[in-house]
Scaffold this motif. Structure first.
Motif, mmCIF file in Angstrom:
data_model
loop_
_atom_site.group_PDB
_atom_site.id
_atom_site.type_symbol
_atom_site.label_atom_id
_atom_site.label_comp_id
_atom_site.label_asym_id
_atom_site.label_seq_id
_atom_site.Cartn_x
_atom_site.Cartn_y
_atom_site.Cartn_z
ATOM 1 N N PHE A 35 1.513 7.689 10.405
ATOM 2 C CA PHE A 35 0.398 7.752 11.050
ATOM 3 C C PHE A 35 -0.644 7.005 10.750
ATOM 4 O O PHE A 35 -1.424 6.213 11.308
ATOM 5 C CB PHE A 35 -0.073 9.231 11.300
ATOM 6 C CG PHE A 35 -1.696 9.306 11.802
ATOM 7 C CD1 PHE A 35 -1.680 9.085 13.170
ATOM 8 C CD2 PHE A 35 -2.456 9.411 11.077
ATOM 9 C CE1 PHE A 35 -3.055 8.946 13.914
ATOM 10 C CE2 PHE A 35 -3.966 9.435 11.580
ATOM 11 C CZ PHE A 35 -4.282 9.152 13.043
ATOM 12 N N ARG A 36 -0.856 6.887 9.062
ATOM 13 C CA ARG A 36 -1.689 6.088 8.702
ATOM 14 C C ARG A 36 -1.634 4.518 8.883
ATOM 15 O O ARG A 36 -2.590 3.824 9.287
ATOM 16 C CB ARG A 36 -1.843 6.414 7.221
ATOM 17 C CG ARG A 36 -2.482 7.777 6.879
ATOM 18 C CD ARG A 36 -2.837 8.126 5.439
ATOM 19 N NE ARG A 36 -1.569 8.010 4.556
ATOM 20 C CZ ARG A 36 -0.849 9.153 4.448
ATOM 21 N NH1 ARG A 36 -1.405 10.381 4.859
ATOM 22 N NH2 ARG A 36 0.220 9.411 3.697
ATOM 23 N N LEU A 37 -0.313 4.242 9.154
ATOM 24 C CA LEU A 37 0.263 2.885 9.096
ATOM 25 C C LEU A 37 -0.367 2.677 10.720
ATOM 26 O O LEU A 37 -0.845 1.399 10.949
ATOM 27 C CB LEU A 37 1.672 2.691 9.231
ATOM 28 C CG LEU A 37 2.238 1.283 9.374
ATOM 29 C CD1 LEU A 37 1.479 0.055 8.639
ATOM 30 C CD2 LEU A 37 3.714 1.216 9.214
ATOM 31 N N LEU A 38 -0.157 3.327 11.629
ATOM 32 C CA LEU A 38 -0.466 3.159 12.936
ATOM 33 C C LEU A 38 -1.977 3.038 13.320
ATOM 34 O O LEU A 38 -2.677 2.339 13.901
ATOM 35 C CB LEU A 38 -0.017 4.366 14.005
ATOM 36 C CG LEU A 38 -0.375 4.565 15.431
ATOM 37 C CD1 LEU A 38 0.433 3.220 15.989
ATOM 38 C CD2 LEU A 38 -0.363 5.781 16.215
ATOM 39 N N TRP A 39 -2.725 3.610 12.331
ATOM 40 C CA TRP A 39 -4.177 3.674 12.319
ATOM 41 C C TRP A 39 -4.580 2.132 11.863
ATOM 42 O O TRP A 39 -5.461 1.565 12.550
ATOM 43 C CB TRP A 39 -4.821 4.773 11.249
ATOM 44 C CG TRP A 39 -6.266 4.620 11.276
ATOM 45 C CD1 TRP A 39 -7.116 5.592 12.102
ATOM 46 C CD2 TRP A 39 -6.947 4.011 10.480
ATOM 47 N NE1 TRP A 39 -8.380 5.466 11.653
ATOM 48 C CE2 TRP A 39 -8.372 4.180 11.009
ATOM 49 C CE3 TRP A 39 -7.088 2.799 9.544
ATOM 50 C CZ2 TRP A 39 -9.669 3.606 10.187
ATOM 51 C CZ3 TRP A 39 -8.234 2.082 9.130
ATOM 52 C CH2 TRP A 39 -9.454 2.664 9.425
ATOM 53 N N LEU A 41 -5.075 5.787 3.768
ATOM 54 C CA LEU A 41 -3.566 5.551 2.578
ATOM 55 C C LEU A 41 -3.245 6.458 1.827
ATOM 56 O O LEU A 41 -3.850 7.693 1.836
ATOM 57 C CB LEU A 41 -4.385 4.318 1.501
ATOM 58 C CG LEU A 41 -5.117 3.049 1.997
ATOM 59 C CD1 LEU A 41 -5.572 2.326 0.588
ATOM 60 C CD2 LEU A 41 -4.095 2.070 2.783
ATOM 61 N N PRO A 42 -1.897 6.655 1.353
ATOM 62 C CA PRO A 42 -1.098 5.099 1.132
ATOM 63 C C PRO A 42 -0.158 5.109 2.653
ATOM 64 O O PRO A 42 -0.440 6.018 3.574
ATOM 65 C CB PRO A 42 -0.141 5.601 0.131
ATOM 66 C CG PRO A 42 -0.138 7.181 0.246
ATOM 67 C CD PRO A 42 -1.537 7.541 0.582
ATOM 68 N N LEU A 43 0.463 4.303 2.769
ATOM 69 C CA LEU A 43 1.271 3.919 4.197
ATOM 70 C C LEU A 43 2.803 3.800 3.677
ATOM 71 O O LEU A 43 3.179 3.634 2.500
ATOM 72 C CB LEU A 43 0.869 2.571 4.580
ATOM 73 C CG LEU A 43 -0.775 2.080 4.516
ATOM 74 C CD1 LEU A 43 -0.765 0.599 5.082
ATOM 75 C CD2 LEU A 43 -1.250 3.117 5.569
ATOM 76 N N TYR A 60 0.868 -1.125 -0.063
ATOM 77 C CA TYR A 60 -0.105 -0.090 -0.048
ATOM 78 C C TYR A 60 0.846 1.216 0.016
ATOM 79 O O TYR A 60 0.456 2.150 0.510
ATOM 80 C CB TYR A 60 -1.013 -0.156 1.095
ATOM 81 C CG TYR A 60 -2.007 -1.073 1.261
ATOM 82 C CD1 TYR A 60 -3.318 -0.974 0.475
ATOM 83 C CD2 TYR A 60 -1.802 -2.514 1.829
ATOM 84 C CE1 TYR A 60 -4.039 -2.046 0.419
ATOM 85 C CE2 TYR A 60 -2.568 -3.324 1.677
ATOM 86 C CZ TYR A 60 -3.690 -3.066 0.971
ATOM 87 O OH TYR A 60 -4.497 -4.420 0.796
ATOM 88 N N SER A 61 2.029 1.266 -0.468
ATOM 89 C CA SER A 61 3.050 2.220 -0.539
ATOM 90 C C SER A 61 2.312 3.291 -1.670
ATOM 91 O O SER A 61 1.742 2.861 -2.624
ATOM 92 C CB SER A 61 4.398 2.027 -0.972
ATOM 93 O OG SER A 61 4.499 1.286 -2.089
ATOM 94 N N PRO A 62 2.881 4.365 -1.443
ATOM 95 C CA PRO A 62 2.346 5.550 -2.693
ATOM 96 C C PRO A 62 2.815 4.670 -4.262
ATOM 97 O O PRO A 62 2.218 5.150 -4.941
ATOM 98 C CB PRO A 62 3.364 6.801 -2.133
ATOM 99 C CG PRO A 62 3.634 6.517 -0.820
ATOM 100 C CD PRO A 62 3.620 5.149 -0.376
ATOM 101 N N GLU A 63 4.002 4.183 -4.030
ATOM 102 C CA GLU A 63 4.422 3.555 -5.551
ATOM 103 C C GLU A 63 3.399 2.538 -5.814
ATOM 104 O O GLU A 63 3.080 2.767 -7.173
ATOM 105 C CB GLU A 63 5.654 3.164 -5.598
ATOM 106 C CG GLU A 63 6.953 4.336 -4.941
ATOM 107 C CD GLU A 63 6.748 4.495 -3.559
ATOM 108 O OE1 GLU A 63 6.691 3.743 -2.841
ATOM 109 O OE2 GLU A 63 7.241 5.614 -3.143
#
Lengths: 358, 799
Positions: free
Chosen positions: B475-479, B329-331, B301-304
């Motif tokens: 932060f989104r990953l922590l979410w 997203l992204p993460l 789910y990375s920006p790339e």
């Protein structure tokens, strides 16, 4: 004739060895004889390249005329390469491959699937039909068939060697094969078999083994496409259908004799009785379009496929029987467009076709 | 660019660059104090963090109408520290210093701006600090400084601000520590309710509150000398403000928290390994544990990865359309902080707080009041996530919208939802998501200032206002990790409730059985029932008893059988391969027998039988091979109905022949079938016809055994009827025939074998999924006993 058999089941090897030995015409070598089990793969070079180099070296020392290849080599526990890799390698070398699948009786579904596969993969091997590998009678089924197949490839090679200049000309596979069959005008008909397969003919690459390689390719094409899906060259049932006769009627010696001049005498002609469609047509023209008008057949009750005497019937490639026009399904796209006499019976195709549609 | 340099080199000397410097207006302090902080409790919390960082065991707050006093017993400040740290704005020291000097506490006030929060509370701040003098061991100094922020703000630049301070040797009675006395209180500070601030402060500064605390908060403490063991930290209120009437003692709070129904504990190491434990029903041993690197899922789910191709459609965030339903997203794949999560779940169910010694309703109320999933950064809760009404994980939003899909990117990987479970509200675990008011938990992190040389900006970082975290990939990953914790609770709660239902059903069965047995005994011994009546009543009761036994035995075995059968799916692949070879061998054997047939005619017959069987099996195999390949790719397909019915019945043809069953197909050869996956239509036909065959086999052999398959298209629907003149379905079984694994024919009863017993149940499911319906016809066509009628839409969209 020397055959290399690549098979992983000792029982079947023994049977084929025995059958070939009894014929006195085939010398059979196995994968063990050729050290194929001992081939070591090293890292860094593609496996395909290593296999090609390995087989080329082996065949240079001990050439073979034909390779008999099992489709399932899974019991060799990875000590043999896959059948696909072997096929590709032998295609590059220019040795004909006859492949087979051991197993159960051929069901209608399996037959249709086989035909579809043949039309897609027929450019790298000849398929051994189930009736030619009847294990109880290999000496009478497989052995003569192998000899005829070999003769077909050998004949093509001879003809191409005689006319090697064809490879230099801008004729394409259809032009070359038409010339080799002695019927240059056939080129247009053969073009109907090239569209799905033209990419299998890299005619531009020339080297020492070019004739052998091209003869093998043309052999696959002739056997697996042109003869398997009748169009310009018709097997006996297809010829009967073209003439709107039942096969039983067609096999009447008087009918056969009448049509003898139309027989095909090119490569693989020993595998079946084949006829030139064009010659049959020309002959029909001489008797007003219907065999019933031939004086030689007077008194014979000609059994028709279609009640209308001038109608032409078709050859069902699935059931190997002649069918009327109204019994024929619309041909699927994998039947070559040049196969003008080939159809599939609609009732069968309604059952089996959807299962095979991708 | 090169050209510009050359031109620059030719510039006359007079054009040399001059130098400009920033000058900072003293009004900046006003900005920092008044705007940086939005609420009094946040201002106080920032001051309390300074006490924590100074290794103080306590922070004492005095809140009156005229003044606010914040006093600690930490190490205080020497003159040098006062000048070098306190008087320097936004010092880098705190970022370089990750742990406090004595107890190795994770530094809470990481940006060095917390002291200006005092400005939010009042205009005058008096600082008194006592510290040991490092140059004279055993001696201490006392430093007093007064800040009048109104005067300070009037200065043009910060450089012009001068603060008078007094340094004296400390009295022996003066203990080290720092006291801030804030007077001239601002209106915001005066307006605050002391009781509210008190509870808010406790919420922000006592974040663990009975939950497990993260190991990383004490990681450094382990290496400290034993005499320097951290005594802990607490905030006390030195005033007369009454305690909140709702407050309960810490012991009771801990007891309630330990009475969880569900609990998820997650640790994420700094290297990114996530370990989870799930506890259930107050249990101390986990019922499930697992571990995986967070980057494994996050990297997808990375920006790339989520960048749409050139002409591909994008969602409103500019990401590929397929992730439009996934929030946050992204993460990035690294948080740059350890994480520790402890979340406890207290559903509103009978028995949740039983045997606790606390009134259940009171306990439930306390849970609702304290419900929160706060993010705790370096031991201090972050206000934006600490409020009980902060639905930052979108839990109540999901409940409100009856969301049926997992939202965390981790949950579908670890706990995938089957299509069945997704569709069925009684099975869907997302519909069992706890409510926000039923959860108490903390998500501990330990942010630190991002090193200036760090290549990535995607670090967990507090915003300048300290209330929330920067909205970045970390932060989104922590979410997603935190949401995963809550979704795990939903997953296990659903499983636990299904198991509970199962237990309750078994108990009901047992009770029913017992009641029937008692009734039978009672009737047997009742003297006032006439014997013929008695026998009849007992007969009925015994029959009912048998039915109950049958039903419960069926229910018990069905689930296990289904699971076992599903596992056998893998065998299909092996079988087609091995079966083919075996058939080849059969053929070979038949040929061998044939060779000896001349000597023994019986061998010829055996060979013929072998050949017949081999051909029948070959047909099944070819059919199965293609059926499986079609079933793998079930897309709607056009076909003619008769062809497919004919294929299916031909496949069963050898069996029909063997049992003298005549199968008639009454379908127009040109009739189009419904636009459905071919495997589905074939499967329906095969199952209905084989079902009919099973019903025909037990019939007496001198009677005709007939099956008729009829199909037609009626308007927008395809109607398929399979009728037989078999043994029929008894009235009392008509509803149960759709149950999975229900069969009327045992293996020994039927020469066709009992099959898997899934036929009608699966047919029913498949037909429904195709928006069709299937019924056992009340009145079979003339000449037939049983008929099933399936109705399917001709076009997928039609209903």
């Amino acid at each position: 004739m020397r055959v290399l058999m690549i098979e992983d089941e000792a029982d079947f090897i023994a049977k084929v060895v025995a059958a070939c030995g009894s014929s006195g015409k085939i010398t059979l070598a196995t994968a063990i004889d050729y050290g194929l089990y001992d081939m070591e793969i090293v890292e860094g070079t593609p496996v395909e390249e290593q296999l090609l180099a390995h087989l080329s070296a082996l065949l240079e020392r001990e050439p073979v005329d034909l390779v008999l290849l099992d489709t399932d080599l899974s019991r060799a526990q990875a000590r043999l390469r896959t059948q696909t890799e072997y096929r590709q390698a032998f295609q590059s070398i220019g040795v004909p491959v006859a492949r087979y699948r051991k197993g159960q009786s051929q069901t209608p579904l399996a037959k249709l699937d086989f035909l579809r596969r043949l039309s897609r993969d027929g450019a790298s091997a000849i398929y051994v039909a189930p009736e030619h590998r009847d294990e109880s009678a290999l000496a009478h089924t497989l052995v003569p068939w192998l000899l005829h197949v070999h003769d077909g490839f050998a004949e093509l090679t001879r003809r191409l060697e005689d006319k090697a200049a064809l490879l230099e000309a801008d004729e394409g596979p259809a032009g070359i094969l038409a010339a080799l069959l002695g019927r240059p005008a056939l080129k247009a008909d053969l073009l109907g078999y090239t569209s799905p397969n033209f990419f299998f003919f890299p005619m531009g690459e020339e080297d020492g083994s070019a004739v052998k390689r091209h003869a093998t390719q043309l052999g696959y094409w002739l056997h697996n496409y042109i003869l398997a899906f009748p169009g310009p060259i018709l097997n006996e049932v297809a010829a009967a259908a073209f003439l709107n006769l039942t096969p039983r009627c067609f096999r009447d010696p008087r009918v056969r004799q009448l049509l003898d001049s139309c027989k095909y005498d090119g490569p693989f002609n020993d595998l079946d009785a084949y006829y030139w469609k064009n010659d049959l047509g020309v002959f029909l023209d001489t008797i007003d379009g219907d065999l019933a008008n031939a004086k030689e057949l007077e008194g014979i009750d000609l059994e028709r496929i279609d009640d209308s005497p001038y109608a032409a019937a078709y050859y069902c490639v699935l059931t190997h029987e002649p069918i009327r026009r109204d019994q024929a399904a619309v041909s699927p796209d994998w039947i070559p467009s040049g196969a003008g006499v080939t159809r599939i019976k609609e009732s069968e195709f309604d059952e089996l076709g959807p299962m095979l549609r991708g | 660019m090169g050209e510009e340099i050359k031109q620059g080199a030719r510039e006359p000397e007079s054009a040399r660059p001059k130098h400009a410097t920033f000058s900072v207006s003293a009004a900046l302090f006003e900005e920092l104090g008044e705007r940086l902080v939005s609420k009094p409790e946040i201002a106080l919390a920032e001051l309390i963090k300074n006490a924590y960082d100074a290794d103080s065991p306590t922070c004492e707050l005095t809140l009156t109408d005229d003044e606010v006093i914040v006093a600690d017993r930490g190490h205080g400040m020497t003159e040098q520290e006062f000048l070098g740290s306190w008087m320097v704005v936004s010092t880098q020291k705190k970022s370089a210093q990750r742990f406090s000097r004595k107890f190795r506490r994770g530094m809470a006030g990481s940006k060095g701006v917390g002291r200006f929060s005092a400005r939010f509370l009042g205009s005058v701040v008096e600082l008194t600090t006592v510290a040991e003098d490092p140059s004279q061991p055993g001696m201490s100094t006392q430093l007093i400084a007064t800040f009048d922020w109104r005067q300070i703000a009037q200065q043009q630049t910060i450089g012009e601000v001068t603060i008078d301070y007094y340094l004296t040797p400390a009295q022996p009675t003066d203990t080290p520590g720092t006291t801030l006395r804030i007077t001239q209180l601002r209106d915001e500070a005066k307006a605050i309710s002391t009781a509210k601030v008190r509870s808010d402060i406790l919420r922000l500064t006592d974040p663990a509150a009975g939950l497990e605390e993260p190991a990383f908060a004490f990681k450094e403490a382990k290496i400290a000398r034993s005499s320097d063991r951290d005594p802990g930290f607490s905030v006390t209120f030195h005033d007369s403000a009454p305690a909140n009437a709702d407050e309960i003692t810490p012991n009771v709070a801990a007891a309630i928290l330990n009475a969880f129904v569900g609990r998820v504990r997650i640790e994420v190491t700094e290297l990114g390994l996530l370990k989870y434990d799930v506890f259930w029903n107050r249990g101390k041993s986990p019922i499930a544990t697992g571990a995986f690197p967070i980057s494994e899922v996050a990297s997808a789910y990375s920006p790339e990865e989520l960048k749409p191709g050139l002409n591909a459609e994008a969602d409103e965030r500019g990401l590929i359309k397929s992730v439009a339903q996934i929030p946050h997203l992204p993460l990035t794949d690294n948080l740059h902080s350890p994480v520790f999560i402890d979340i406890r779940f207290f559903p509103l169910r009978a028995g949740t707080f039983s045997n606790l010694g606390v009134n259940g309703k009171e306990a439930q109320k306390w849970v609702s009041r304290n419900a929160s999933l706060a993010i705790v950064d370096n031991s201090f809760a972050m206000p934006a996530y600490a409020d009980s009404d902060s639905d930052w994980l979108g839990i109540d939003a999901s409940k409100a919208r009856n969301k049926r899909d997992w939202l965390s990117v981790y949950t579908p990987t670890l706990f995938p939802m089957s299509p069945n479970a997704k569709k069925d509200p009684s099975l869907n675990p997302m519909l069992a998501l706890p409510r926000g008011t039923q959860l108490i938990g903390r998500i501990h992190i330990a942010t630190r200032k991002r090193p200036p040389d760090s290549a990535s900006d995607e670090w967990l970082q507090p915003n300048m206002d300290r209330e929330s975290l920067r909205d970045n990939g970390a932060f989104r990953l922590l979410w997603h990790i935190s949401r995963f914790a809550v979704e795990m609770l939903a997953h296990f709660d659903r499983s636990a409730r299904l198991e509970e239902e199962d237990r309750a059903n078994k108990e009901r069965d047992r009770q029913a059985h017992q009641a029937l047995a008692s009734a039978i005994e009672e009737v047997k011994s009742a003297p006032d029932i006439a014997p013929p009546h008695r026998e009849r009543i007992i007969g009925h009761l015994v029959e009912a008893q048998e039915r109950v036994q049958e039903a419960s035995a069926y229910a018990e075995s069905s689930r296990l059988s289904l699971e076992l059968m599903s596992m056998m799916g893998v065998m299909a692949g092996f079988m087609t391969h091995e079966f083919e070879k075996t058939l080849g061998n059969l053929k070979g054997a038949a040929a061998l027998l044939q060779n000896f047939a001349a000597a023994s005619p019986a061998l010829a017959e055996a060979a013929a039988t072998l050949n017949r069987n081999e051909e029948a099996l070959a047909n099944y195999l070819a059919y199965m091979r293609l059926f499986i390949s079609k079933a793998r790719d079930p897309h709607p397909q056009a076909f003619k109905a008769r062809g497919q019915v004919s294929l299916a019945t031909k496949t069963l043809g050898s069996l029909a022949l063997a049992y003298g069953i005549e199968i008639a197909i009454d379908i127009d050869p040109k009739l189009p079938g419904p636009l459905v996956p071919l495997a589905a239509y074939n499967g329906i036909v095969i199952n209905l016809v084989s079902n009919a065959m099973k019903a025909l086999v037990p019939k007496l052999s001198d009677q005709p055994r007939r099956i008729r398959v009829f199909a037609t298209n009626d308007g927008n629907r395809h109607i398929l009827v399979v009728a037989d003149n078999g043994i029929g379905v008894p009235e009392y079984l008509r509803k149960r025939i759709w149950d999975p694994l229900f069969t009327t024919t045992g293996e020994e009863d039927s020469p066709l074998g009992s099959g898997l017993g899934l036929g009608l149940s699966v047919v029913n499911q498949v037909v429904h999924r195709l928006n069709g319906r299937i019924d056992l016809v009340d009145k079979a066509p003339p000449g037939f006993i049983t008929a099933f009628r399936a109705s399917l839409p001709l076009q997928p969209s039609a209903r």
